[in-house]
Scaffold this motif. Structure first.
Motif, PDB file in Angstrom:
ATOM      1  N   PHE A  38       0.956  -1.361   0.108  1.00 25.89           N
ATOM      2  CA  PHE A  38      -0.266   0.016  -0.125  1.00 25.89           C
ATOM      3  C   PHE A  38       0.891   1.222  -0.108  1.00 25.89           C
ATOM      4  O   PHE A  38       0.365   2.326  -0.018  1.00 25.89           O
ATOM      5  CB  PHE A  38      -1.112  -0.091   1.224  1.00 25.89           C
ATOM      6  CG  PHE A  38      -0.608  -0.576   2.472  1.00 25.89           C
ATOM      7  CD1 PHE A  38      -0.764  -1.924   2.700  1.00 25.89           C
ATOM      8  CD2 PHE A  38       0.220  -0.015   3.272  1.00 25.89           C
ATOM      9  CE1 PHE A  38       0.016  -2.603   3.872  1.00 25.89           C
ATOM     10  CE2 PHE A  38       0.648  -0.320   4.502  1.00 25.89           C
ATOM     11  CZ  PHE A  38       0.445  -1.805   4.757  1.00 25.89           C
ATOM     12  N   GLU A  86       4.334   7.657  22.527  1.00 25.55           N
ATOM     13  CA  GLU A  86       2.906   7.858  22.025  1.00 25.55           C
ATOM     14  C   GLU A  86       2.857   8.398  20.702  1.00 25.55           C
ATOM     15  O   GLU A  86       2.133   9.209  20.342  1.00 25.55           O
ATOM     16  CB  GLU A  86       2.079   9.013  22.767  1.00 25.55           C
ATOM     17  CG  GLU A  86       2.060   8.598  24.372  1.00 25.55           C
ATOM     18  CD  GLU A  86       1.420   9.529  25.440  1.00 25.55           C
ATOM     19  OE1 GLU A  86       0.790  10.337  24.800  1.00 25.55           O
ATOM     20  OE2 GLU A  86       2.060   9.735  26.268  1.00 25.55           O
ATOM     21  N   MET A  87       3.703   7.822  19.771  1.00 29.81           N
ATOM     22  CA  MET A  87       3.402   8.208  18.191  1.00 29.81           C
ATOM     23  C   MET A  87       2.367   7.368  17.665  1.00 29.81           C
ATOM     24  O   MET A  87       2.295   6.117  18.085  1.00 29.81           O
ATOM     25  CB  MET A  87       4.679   7.800  17.420  1.00 29.81           C
ATOM     26  CG  MET A  87       4.509   8.256  16.010  1.00 29.81           C
ATOM     27  SD  MET A  87       6.078   8.739  15.192  1.00 29.81           S
ATOM     28  CE  MET A  87       6.757   7.245  15.088  1.00 29.81           C
ATOM     29  N   ARG A  88       1.324   8.201  17.133  1.00 32.21           N
ATOM     30  CA  ARG A  88       0.158   7.516  16.633  1.00 32.21           C
ATOM     31  C   ARG A  88      -0.039   7.823  15.138  1.00 32.21           C
ATOM     32  O   ARG A  88      -0.210   9.186  15.033  1.00 32.21           O
ATOM     33  CB  ARG A  88      -1.159   7.860  17.520  1.00 32.21           C
ATOM     34  CG  ARG A  88      -0.941   7.320  18.702  1.00 32.21           C
ATOM     35  CD  ARG A  88      -1.365   5.698  18.660  1.00 32.21           C
ATOM     36  NE  ARG A  88      -0.927   5.391  20.182  1.00 32.21           N
ATOM     37  CZ  ARG A  88       0.004   4.880  21.043  1.00 32.21           C
ATOM     38  NH1 ARG A  88       1.308   5.215  20.341  1.00 32.21           N
ATOM     39  NH2 ARG A  88       0.002   4.419  22.030  1.00 32.21           N
ATOM     40  N   TRP A  89      -0.275   7.085  14.085  1.00 28.45           N
ATOM     41  CA  TRP A  89      -0.794   7.582  12.675  1.00 28.45           C
ATOM     42  C   TRP A  89      -2.150   7.372  12.836  1.00 28.45           C
ATOM     43  O   TRP A  89      -2.827   6.288  12.908  1.00 28.45           O
ATOM     44  CB  TRP A  89      -0.024   6.485  11.912  1.00 28.45           C
ATOM     45  CG  TRP A  89       1.738   6.651  11.855  1.00 28.45           C
ATOM     46  CD1 TRP A  89       2.391   7.773  11.670  1.00 28.45           C
ATOM     47  CD2 TRP A  89       2.314   5.707  12.362  1.00 28.45           C
ATOM     48  NE1 TRP A  89       3.752   7.509  11.887  1.00 28.45           N
ATOM     49  CE2 TRP A  89       3.726   6.093  12.257  1.00 28.45           C
ATOM     50  CE3 TRP A  89       2.203   4.178  12.597  1.00 28.45           C
ATOM     51  CZ2 TRP A  89       4.714   5.178  12.463  1.00 28.45           C
ATOM     52  CZ3 TRP A  89       3.642   3.510  13.061  1.00 28.45           C
ATOM     53  CH2 TRP A  89       4.811   4.246  12.880  1.00 28.45           C
TER      54      TRP A  89
ATOM     55  N   GLY B  80      -1.084  -2.643   8.782  1.00 27.99           N
ATOM     56  CA  GLY B  80      -0.523  -1.442   9.204  1.00 27.99           C
ATOM     57  C   GLY B  80      -0.232  -1.308  10.776  1.00 27.99           C
ATOM     58  O   GLY B  80      -0.319  -2.235  11.430  1.00 27.99           O
ATOM     59  N   LEU B  82      -0.836   1.042  14.633  1.00 28.98           N
ATOM     60  CA  LEU B  82      -1.459   2.265  15.025  1.00 28.98           C
ATOM     61  C   LEU B  82      -0.444   3.319  15.277  1.00 28.98           C
ATOM     62  O   LEU B  82      -0.766   4.465  15.479  1.00 28.98           O
ATOM     63  CB  LEU B  82      -2.089   1.743  16.420  1.00 28.98           C
ATOM     64  CG  LEU B  82      -3.285   0.601  16.128  1.00 28.98           C
ATOM     65  CD1 LEU B  82      -3.684   0.079  17.495  1.00 28.98           C
ATOM     66  CD2 LEU B  82      -4.508   1.282  15.299  1.00 28.98           C
ATOM     67  N   GLY B  83       0.920   2.925  15.569  1.00 32.20           N
ATOM     68  CA  GLY B  83       1.847   3.582  16.134  1.00 32.20           C
ATOM     69  C   GLY B  83       2.959   3.076  17.007  1.00 32.20           C
ATOM     70  O   GLY B  83       3.137   2.059  16.934  1.00 32.20           O
ATOM     71  N   VAL B  84       3.650   4.045  17.680  1.00 33.59           N
ATOM     72  CA  VAL B  84       4.828   3.360  18.333  1.00 33.59           C
ATOM     73  C   VAL B  84       4.921   3.794  19.753  1.00 33.59           C
ATOM     74  O   VAL B  84       4.527   5.398  19.958  1.00 33.59           O
ATOM     75  CB  VAL B  84       5.972   3.662  17.290  1.00 33.59           C
ATOM     76  CG1 VAL B  84       7.414   3.660  18.340  1.00 33.59           C
ATOM     77  CG2 VAL B  84       6.299   2.923  16.276  1.00 33.59           C
ATOM     78  N   ASP B  85       5.300   3.348  20.692  1.00 32.56           N
ATOM     79  CA  ASP B  85       5.549   3.851  22.084  1.00 32.56           C
ATOM     80  C   ASP B  85       6.808   3.736  22.431  1.00 32.56           C
ATOM     81  O   ASP B  85       7.619   2.604  21.953  1.00 32.56           O
ATOM     82  CB  ASP B  85       4.684   2.952  22.862  1.00 32.56           C
ATOM     83  CG  ASP B  85       3.224   3.445  23.141  1.00 32.56           C
ATOM     84  OD1 ASP B  85       2.888   4.661  22.786  1.00 32.56           O
ATOM     85  OD2 ASP B  85       2.468   2.435  23.478  1.00 32.56           O
ATOM     86  N   MET B 134      11.874   0.600  20.533  1.00 32.08           N
ATOM     87  CA  MET B 134      10.683   1.045  20.576  1.00 32.08           C
ATOM     88  C   MET B 134       9.764  -0.196  20.588  1.00 32.08           C
ATOM     89  O   MET B 134      10.006  -1.506  20.583  1.00 32.08           O
ATOM     90  CB  MET B 134      10.526   1.779  19.241  1.00 32.08           C
ATOM     91  CG  MET B 134      10.530   0.835  18.038  1.00 32.08           C
ATOM     92  SD  MET B 134      10.208   1.632  16.414  1.00 32.08           S
ATOM     93  CE  MET B 134      11.576   1.707  15.719  1.00 32.08           C
ATOM     94  N   LEU B 137       2.870  -0.915  17.611  1.00 29.23           N
ATOM     95  CA  LEU B 137       1.419  -1.590  17.802  1.00 29.23           C
ATOM     96  C   LEU B 137       1.031  -1.837  16.501  1.00 29.23           C
ATOM     97  O   LEU B 137       0.543  -1.003  15.854  1.00 29.23           O
ATOM     98  CB  LEU B 137       0.787  -0.368  18.495  1.00 29.23           C
ATOM     99  CG  LEU B 137       1.460   0.455  19.672  1.00 29.23           C
ATOM    100  CD1 LEU B 137       0.447   1.364  20.338  1.00 29.23           C
ATOM    101  CD2 LEU B 137       1.712  -0.660  20.824  1.00 29.23           C
TER     102      LEU B 137
END
Lengths: 146, 146
Positions: A38, A86-89, B80, B82-85, B134, B137
């Motif tokens: 994608f 707390e990185m969020r896409w 995909g 959701l993000g990274v903590d 890291m 998620l």
């Protein structure tokens, strides 16, 4: 004089910058670093839940970094960063989207004699919607004797 | 059959991949996305606390993503992330360094009917030392009827 730790106040916000991403750049970044269908293959992307090519989340973060460097860090006495929480896409970034950045100082504390750690909420926006959010843990220099 | 949510067990670890970064690539990435002096200017970098050119942390994360895609995700039913903590840049990455990746499944839970969320501790290593850490998620597909 460059921005130091002492110049920053919790609650300070700024919105700045403008970075328009092309289809070519999305594919080029992803072919090197995140070659999932994608991100690199228009046909596979059309059949994906995204319905079309979308930028790698790492590409979005990297473009956001570029906005930060050009918009803020060039004028600041920064010494790198410890990391990101707390990185969020939150929404896909698509070809032609123009990214801007919004920052808010959420916390600050001394970090040894020479540095101060500043936690910065960094949001990436497209048309006013937040597409990526994170908290950067940034080290700033402290002014001597303060 | 691609790896689905059901195939993963908390505690599973894997070590894999190999990515050697050149000075040219460090500078090229940073000129586009993170043009701070210690990433793009050898002379300024020599005078910095790093003592020489180092890769942008975003570049390190992106190279780690490439290791993940080639080493694991190509064989997996991922949808995909959701993000990274808790991303931490623990040591500099320098020209000529060879990165490998280590993963550990730290948590998993259903995420609606169709997906499962898998928290993966991802470490980037150079010569056995962790240079970046890291928690990703990641959404995996679930097998029908399970």
């Amino acid at each position: 004089m460059p921005t130091t730790y002492e110049d920053l106040t919790v609650g300070d916000t700024e919105t700045f910058g403008s970075y328009t991403v092309t289809r070519e750049e999305i594919v080029e970044f992803a072919e090197q670093y995140d070659p999932q269908p994608f991100h690199v293959d228009p046909e596979a992307a059309a059949d994906s839940p995204f319905g079309g090519l979308v930028a790698s989340g790492w590409h979005t973060a990297s473009m956001t970094m570029r906005l930060l460097v050009t918009g803020i860090l060039q004028e600041a006495d920064t010494r790198g960063a410890l990391g990101v929480d707390e990185m969020r896409w939150l929404a896909p970034v698509r070809p032609g989207d123009t990214l801007t950045a919004r920052t808010e100082i959420v916390e600050k504390e001394p970090w040894g004699e020479e540095y101060g750690k500043v936690d910065v909420r960094i949001e990436t926006l497209v048309d006013g919607d937040v597409v990526c959010s994170m908290v950067g843990l940034v080290l700033f220099g402290r002014r001597e004797g303060e």
